[in-house]
Design a protein around this motif. Structure first.
Motif, PDB file in Angstrom:
ATOM      1  N   PHE A 272      65.883 -33.419 -58.624  1.00  0.00           N
ATOM      2  CA  PHE A 272      64.612 -32.973 -59.208  1.00  0.00           C
ATOM      3  C   PHE A 272      64.826 -32.543 -60.656  1.00  0.00           C
ATOM      4  O   PHE A 272      64.125 -32.974 -61.569  1.00  0.00           O
ATOM      5  CB  PHE A 272      64.062 -31.806 -58.372  1.00  0.00           C
ATOM      6  N   LEU A 273      65.827 -31.679 -60.842  1.00  0.00           N
ATOM      7  CA  LEU A 273      66.028 -31.023 -62.136  1.00  0.00           C
ATOM      8  C   LEU A 273      66.573 -31.964 -63.193  1.00  0.00           C
ATOM      9  O   LEU A 273      66.141 -31.925 -64.346  1.00  0.00           O
ATOM     10  CB  LEU A 273      67.016 -29.861 -61.915  1.00  0.00           C
ATOM     11  N   ARG A 274      67.503 -32.830 -62.805  1.00  0.00           N
ATOM     12  CA  ARG A 274      68.254 -33.606 -63.798  1.00  0.00           C
ATOM     13  C   ARG A 274      67.865 -35.067 -63.881  1.00  0.00           C
ATOM     14  O   ARG A 274      68.103 -35.714 -64.897  1.00  0.00           O
ATOM     15  CB  ARG A 274      69.753 -33.499 -63.508  1.00  0.00           C
ATOM     16  N   LEU A 275      67.326 -35.621 -62.788  1.00  0.00           N
ATOM     17  CA  LEU A 275      66.981 -37.050 -62.808  1.00  0.00           C
ATOM     18  C   LEU A 275      65.483 -37.276 -62.689  1.00  0.00           C
ATOM     19  O   LEU A 275      65.008 -38.388 -62.895  1.00  0.00           O
ATOM     20  CB  LEU A 275      67.695 -37.779 -61.656  1.00  0.00           C
ATOM     21  N   LYS A 276      64.741 -36.234 -62.311  1.00  0.00           N
ATOM     22  CA  LYS A 276      63.282 -36.326 -62.152  1.00  0.00           C
ATOM     23  C   LYS A 276      62.886 -37.312 -61.061  1.00  0.00           C
ATOM     24  O   LYS A 276      61.890 -38.026 -61.181  1.00  0.00           O
ATOM     25  CB  LYS A 276      62.595 -36.712 -63.482  1.00  0.00           C
ATOM     26  N   ILE A 277      63.705 -37.350 -60.022  1.00  0.00           N
ATOM     27  CA  ILE A 277      63.367 -38.163 -58.857  1.00  0.00           C
ATOM     28  C   ILE A 277      63.271 -37.286 -57.617  1.00  0.00           C
ATOM     29  O   ILE A 277      63.843 -36.197 -57.554  1.00  0.00           O
ATOM     30  CB  ILE A 277      64.400 -39.289 -58.593  1.00  0.00           C
ATOM     31  N   LEU A 320      63.778 -26.656 -53.609  1.00  0.00           N
ATOM     32  CA  LEU A 320      63.536 -26.059 -54.933  1.00  0.00           C
ATOM     33  C   LEU A 320      63.958 -24.591 -54.974  1.00  0.00           C
ATOM     34  O   LEU A 320      64.264 -24.060 -56.041  1.00  0.00           O
ATOM     35  CB  LEU A 320      62.050 -26.176 -55.310  1.00  0.00           C
ATOM     36  N   LEU A 323      66.897 -23.346 -56.883  1.00  0.00           N
ATOM     37  CA  LEU A 323      66.869 -23.278 -58.354  1.00  0.00           C
ATOM     38  C   LEU A 323      66.308 -21.956 -58.864  1.00  0.00           C
ATOM     39  O   LEU A 323      66.265 -21.741 -60.070  1.00  0.00           O
ATOM     40  CB  LEU A 323      66.026 -24.432 -58.913  1.00  0.00           C
TER      41      LEU A 323
ATOM     42  N   LYS B 276      57.575 -40.891 -55.880  1.00  0.00           N
ATOM     43  CA  LYS B 276      58.888 -40.222 -55.779  1.00  0.00           C
ATOM     44  C   LYS B 276      59.459 -39.889 -57.149  1.00  0.00           C
ATOM     45  O   LYS B 276      60.660 -39.981 -57.386  1.00  0.00           O
ATOM     46  CB  LYS B 276      59.894 -41.080 -54.983  1.00  0.00           C
ATOM     47  N   VAL B 278      59.181 -36.983 -60.551  1.00  0.00           N
ATOM     48  CA  VAL B 278      58.843 -35.611 -60.926  1.00  0.00           C
ATOM     49  C   VAL B 278      58.146 -35.634 -62.283  1.00  0.00           C
ATOM     50  O   VAL B 278      58.729 -36.076 -63.273  1.00  0.00           O
ATOM     51  CB  VAL B 278      60.122 -34.752 -61.008  1.00  0.00           C
TER      52      VAL B 278
END
Lengths: 324, 324
Positions: A272-277, A320, A323, B276, B278
């Motif tokens: 989520f944080l680094r790849l936005k997937i 989440l 984080l 899928k 973000v």
């Protein structure tokens, strides 16, 4: 045809229908993993997981009459969505046998993608028996989730893409971590890499306590799991490696890796944080292994197949929390 | 060189360094929007937003001596991360002037990507004054976030990719919805489409109450926002359209679209569920317009540039609540 030839043929059938997923990177993930991390986000595939590839491959390989009668599948969810969508796109019908405790989202999506959904009780009924009975009764072709050469061939196209993408990035030698249930994806990827990128080695990744493939590889023969429910990684909880997949895994794969539920959730948070997937727990065990089992991995780079993203929002919210 | 020529040149400089983002689709989104929806996820770009393109373009266009002295930028966050990362990859230093109320994640990331961060008070200080003073004092080159031809050129490569990708999918005529702050991305995309895909028309998307571009286009001259804070779409809150960007927007864009904060959050939830990916609120206003302003859009297909995904987990959790 051998399975590797089936993979090459599947790549032709899938061309223009399947999404060629990119390879994603982040300096922040490299730092955690202690090496370069290249992530292939199959969550971005149609229906949110790699399963669409195998489903398309299997349905497109049917003869016209069989394809017209329709297909049936049993699945905890991702195979279900892949088969439902691929069948609808082929203009035919699908019946999907799903466990009644599968994530709500996966059941709803499967119906919305055009399938008839038949629910069964995971504890007391056999999905194989139900699937085969329905197939016989209605003249449907059963599309097995992993022990089926055309399905393995479709999943193997992930490996074909990876071989090319790694070469383009100058990565010649690396472990390729693959989320593993029955072994269809891992077997397909292993075969493709064996032919096209001999320095890349597939390694199955599983949840701790459900690491039948890891134990089977260590023993050299098929070992079963004690249970097939009771872990957050629902997509990859299978009884044991497949009869077709295991010999392939045993011949070509490096040792298995197993991670905890908390590590899978933390990997989802990092994705989520680094790849936005968006990854689901069962689709994040490979990234978790890259981030949190670095001493069990060799080399300057590691490739991660992040296999799916069909996760209920409540479970994602739990990830989440790591984080905050 | 005209700006369109700068875009073509930027595409050469960016080749191999920027990620060519795919076009994502979902039958579920098509159903909500009432037409085919094609989403270009620039959240998957390096540093999580399209801003890396403009930053790379601007830094690679500097002469060697200037590049060696370093660069400075002022930004609410995404431009900051793009400039910091592009500077580090070019082996030079960056100083970033950021508002003290920017999301924590963006400040931390900017530092981790190698920049020196200087914070200022959005209410009482001018980032332009601070940026220009520091630039003069240390010999740094100021990289403006949007009113800078090389930055517009870099962002315009999104449009070049889109023109090709839409053609490959057989989409000849469509509105292209673009998240719009100062207008650098929208102007670059509009210029690229004007040259390479004349049936595709860029349309800026903004938060309601901060729709300076929409009102400026309607008036035919630059209109300002009453405020530049107080909306969840922090990435695209700018005082008014740029002096360089506005004439381009005015000449080439269709009418602007504005959406509510709740609609931006709902679009984030749909992007999570169906694609899928973000998205941050400011990166989701274009998807929100596609889903919730369908009567203001014409045609069988709509293209959405989803511009960034750098969102704090707390805000993302708020978006997920729309699904439960």
């Amino acid at each position: 045809m051998s399975t590797i030839d089936l993979i090459e043929a599947a790549a032709d059938h899938l061309s223009g229908h399947v999404r060629r997923t990119p390879l994603l990177t982040s300096p922040f993930l490299d730092q955690i993993a202690g090496r370069r991390v290249l992530v292939k986000p199959e969550c971005l595939q149609h229906t949110g997981s790699f399963k669409f590839r195998g489903a398309w491959s299997a349905i497109s390989a049917l003869d016209d009459a069989a394809r017209k009668r329709g297909v049936i599948a049993y699945s905890s969810g991702n195979h279900a969505q892949g088969v439902a969508h691929a069948a609808t796109l082929h203009g035919t019908r699908s019946v999907i046998v799903m466990p009644s405790d599968a994530p709500r989202l996966k059941i709803e999506n499967t119906r919305a993608l055009g399938a008839e959904v038949v629910l069964y009780d995971r504890a007391s009924e056999s999905r194989e028996d139900i699937g085969e009975a329905l197939a016989a009764e209605r003249g449907l072709t059963l599309i097995r989730p992993y022990d089926e050469p055309q399905v393995i061939a479709g999943q193997g196209t992930v490996g074909l893409e990876l071989a090319q993408q790694a070469r383009d990035l100058g990565v010649e030698t690396a472990d390729v971590l693959v989320c593993c249930g029955g072994g269809g994806l891992t077997a397909g990827v292993a075969l493709a890499l064996d032919r096209h990128a001999s320095g890349l080695r597939a390694r199955p990744c599983e949840p701790e306590g459900f690491d039948d493939v890891k134990r089977s590889l260590a023993a050299g023969c098929i070992q079963a799991n004690a249970a097939t429910a009771g872990n957050i990684c629902d997509a990859i909880l299978t009884p044991q490696p497949g009869e077709i997949t295991f010999p392939i895994l045993n011949r070509l794969c490096g040792p298995g890796l197993a991670v905890s539920e908390a590590e899978a959730l933390q990997a989802m948070a990092q994705a989520f944080l680094r790849l936005k997937i968006v990854l689901e727990p069962g689709g994040a065990v490979s990234l978790a292994a890259a981030l949190f089992r670095k001493d069990e991995i060799a080399g300057d780079a590691v490739i991660v197949v992040a296999s799916g993203g069909n996760v209920d929002p409540q479970v994602f919210a739990k990830a989440l929390e790591f984080l905050t």
